[in-house]
Design a protein around this motif. Structure first.
Motif, mmCIF file in Angstrom:
data_model
loop_
_atom_site.group_PDB
_atom_site.id
_atom_site.type_symbol
_atom_site.label_atom_id
_atom_site.label_comp_id
_atom_site.label_asym_id
_atom_site.label_seq_id
_atom_site.Cartn_x
_atom_site.Cartn_y
_atom_site.Cartn_z
ATOM 1 N N VAL A 47 0.863 -1.182 0.000
ATOM 2 C CA VAL A 47 0.000 0.000 0.000
ATOM 3 C C VAL A 47 0.899 1.232 0.000
ATOM 4 O O VAL A 47 2.110 1.144 0.199
ATOM 5 N N ASP A 48 0.291 2.389 -0.212
ATOM 6 C CA ASP A 48 1.064 3.634 -0.250
ATOM 7 C C ASP A 48 1.290 4.219 1.138
ATOM 8 O O ASP A 48 2.324 4.834 1.401
ATOM 9 N N GLU A 49 0.310 4.047 2.020
ATOM 10 C CA GLU A 49 0.404 4.602 3.368
ATOM 11 C C GLU A 49 -0.633 3.919 4.259
ATOM 12 O O GLU A 49 -1.514 3.213 3.771
ATOM 13 N N PHE A 50 -0.501 4.129 5.551
ATOM 14 C CA PHE A 50 -1.488 3.634 6.510
ATOM 15 C C PHE A 50 -2.169 4.815 7.189
ATOM 16 O O PHE A 50 -1.534 5.829 7.491
ATOM 17 N N ARG A 51 -3.470 4.656 7.409
ATOM 18 C CA ARG A 51 -4.253 5.647 8.142
ATOM 19 C C ARG A 51 -5.216 4.929 9.082
ATOM 20 O O ARG A 51 -5.401 3.719 9.005
ATOM 21 N N SER A 52 -5.859 5.702 9.923
ATOM 22 C CA SER A 52 -6.904 5.138 10.773
ATOM 23 C C SER A 52 -8.117 4.814 9.913
ATOM 24 O O SER A 52 -8.266 5.329 8.795
ATOM 25 N N LEU A 53 -9.004 3.969 10.437
ATOM 26 C CA LEU A 53 -10.222 3.634 9.706
ATOM 27 C C LEU A 53 -11.062 4.877 9.457
ATOM 28 O O LEU A 53 -11.647 5.039 8.378
ATOM 29 N N GLU A 54 -11.110 5.772 10.430
ATOM 30 C CA GLU A 54 -11.881 7.009 10.277
ATOM 31 C C GLU A 54 -11.346 7.855 9.131
ATOM 32 O O GLU A 54 -12.117 8.376 8.310
ATOM 33 N N ASP A 55 -10.020 8.001 9.052
ATOM 34 C CA ASP A 55 -9.420 8.765 7.954
ATOM 35 C C ASP A 55 -9.657 8.084 6.614
ATOM 36 O O ASP A 55 -9.899 8.754 5.606
ATOM 37 N N ALA A 56 -9.574 6.761 6.609
ATOM 38 C CA ALA A 56 -9.797 6.024 5.370
ATOM 39 C C ALA A 56 -11.223 6.225 4.865
ATOM 40 O O ALA A 56 -11.450 6.452 3.672
ATOM 41 N N LEU A 57 -12.190 6.181 5.780
ATOM 42 C CA LEU A 57 -13.586 6.414 5.392
ATOM 43 C C LEU A 57 -13.794 7.810 4.832
ATOM 44 O O LEU A 57 -14.568 8.011 3.897
ATOM 45 N N ALA A 58 -13.093 8.769 5.391
ATOM 46 C CA ALA A 58 -13.269 10.163 4.973
ATOM 47 C C ALA A 58 -12.596 10.454 3.643
ATOM 48 O O ALA A 58 -12.981 11.416 2.960
ATOM 49 N N ASN A 59 -11.618 9.634 3.259
ATOM 50 C CA ASN A 59 -10.807 9.972 2.091
ATOM 51 C C ASN A 59 -10.822 8.938 0.976
ATOM 52 O O ASN A 59 -10.139 9.128 -0.030
ATOM 53 N N CYS A 60 -11.587 7.865 1.127
ATOM 54 C CA CYS A 60 -11.588 6.799 0.124
ATOM 55 C C CYS A 60 -12.980 6.554 -0.434
ATOM 56 O O CYS A 60 -13.979 6.632 0.285
ATOM 57 N N THR A 84 -21.501 7.590 3.128
ATOM 58 C CA THR A 84 -22.398 8.412 2.325
ATOM 59 C C THR A 84 -22.556 7.717 0.967
ATOM 60 O O THR A 84 -23.506 6.972 0.764
ATOM 61 N N ASP A 85 -21.575 7.945 0.074
ATOM 62 C CA ASP A 85 -21.623 7.272 -1.222
ATOM 63 C C ASP A 85 -20.467 6.293 -1.413
ATOM 64 O O ASP A 85 -20.254 5.776 -2.507
ATOM 65 N N GLN A 86 -19.725 6.006 -0.344
ATOM 66 C CA GLN A 86 -18.623 5.059 -0.458
ATOM 67 C C GLN A 86 -19.145 3.639 -0.718
ATOM 68 O O GLN A 86 -20.300 3.330 -0.451
ATOM 69 N N VAL A 87 -18.251 2.800 -1.225
ATOM 70 C CA VAL A 87 -18.583 1.404 -1.480
ATOM 71 C C VAL A 87 -17.786 0.540 -0.508
ATOM 72 O O VAL A 87 -16.560 0.669 -0.414
ATOM 73 N N ILE A 88 -18.479 -0.341 0.199
ATOM 74 C CA ILE A 88 -17.840 -1.236 1.165
ATOM 75 C C ILE A 88 -17.901 -2.655 0.606
ATOM 76 O O ILE A 88 -18.973 -3.165 0.296
#
Length: 279
Positions: A47-60, A84-88
């Protein structure tokens, strides 16, 4: 488009390798609670980087869950609460309990249930390999309940992985995987323990272990953290297939005990019909 992979081990890491090869997304973000796994995954460029789940949800745009099924049961409802419109996309090995859990969730349409029928006996970031999924089967479960755009995005990732596709209900999926995947692991675990018990009194037993033994028992190296939850979540199907397997073992035990070798020959010959399925 950014994609997050939650759980960067064998499956998640191998997805990361392929998506980076094809440059399918702008940024590939990892989410993993293990700092050791994070360091290994970054060293291996999974992967390119690691983030928290909250950050990942906000930016992916896409969140791919490649964690044990008991962890999916905990995280998935929490994630759907925030989308919101993310795909899980959940890539767990069992589906019925997971799908029942979120069946009435207002964001159910943003979720795609998928299971890549691919893997090895190894786990962790270092187990990730290129082309793990090529020409393997991706099973979509209750895909008709996903929003059209969510499914199309998930399927475009499957195309990047160069996989075939199949569609099943949750009950079909969990029953079929019990018979073609879960029983293989159970048998391998049991065989490993059988031989390890004998090794206590006959320490040289492994000197005779050839390719047949190795290929049969290799799955016993699989992660208990991954497989215990699978057996728990798919309990009824696992018990059904175990019951039939035990019957088969008892049958051949009885025939050998009674020295009915004609019956043994017929039993083996009948099993040879598997050649129709496995070349």
């Amino acid at each position: 488009m950014n994609i997050a992979i939650v759980g960067v081990g064998l499956i998640g890491g191998s997805i990361g390798i392929r998506l980076k090869e094809t440059q399918f997304c702008e940024n590939l973000i990892g989410v993993d609670k293990s700092e050791t796994n994070q360091k290994k995954a970054l060293q291996l460029a999974l992967v390119d980087e690691f983030r928290s789940l909250e950050d990942a949800l906000a930016n992916c745009k896409v969140i791919i869950l490649t964690i044990p099924v008991d962890a999916i049961m905990v995280l998935l409802p929490q994630i759907l609460d925030k989308v919101t419109d993310q795909v899980i996309i959940d890539m767990g090995s069992t589906k019925t309990n997971i799908l029942n859990l979120i069946s009435d969730h207002p964001k159910r349409g943003r979720y795609v249930a998928a299971h890549p029928m691919a893997g090895t006996e190894y786990s962790g970031p270092e187990a990730a390999i290129p082309n793990l999924f090529k020409d393997k089967m991706m099973v979509y479960v209750e895909a008709f309940k996903s929003d059209e755009d969510a499914f199309e995005l998930a399927d475009s990732i499957t195309e990047q992985l160069e996989m075939k596709t199949s569609f099943m209900t949750a009950d079909e999926h969990d029953m079929h995987t019990a018979y073609v995947s879960h029983i293989s692991h159970l048998t391998s675990f049991a065989l490993a323990l059988t031989v390890l018990e004998k090794e206590k009194s006959q320490g040289r037993i492994f000197e005779l272990a050839g390719s047949g033994f190795q290929s049969t028992v290799r799955l016993a190296k699989s992660s208990p953290e991954m497989w215990t939850p699978i057996f728990k979540q798919n309990r009824s199907n696992v018990l059904e297939v175990l019951e039939e397997h035990i019957k088969q073992l008892q049958h051949i035990y009885d025939k050998i005990e009674s020295e009915d070798y004609d019956a043994v020959h017929k039993w083996i010959k009948k099993s040879n019909k598997i050649k129709r399925i496995i070349k």
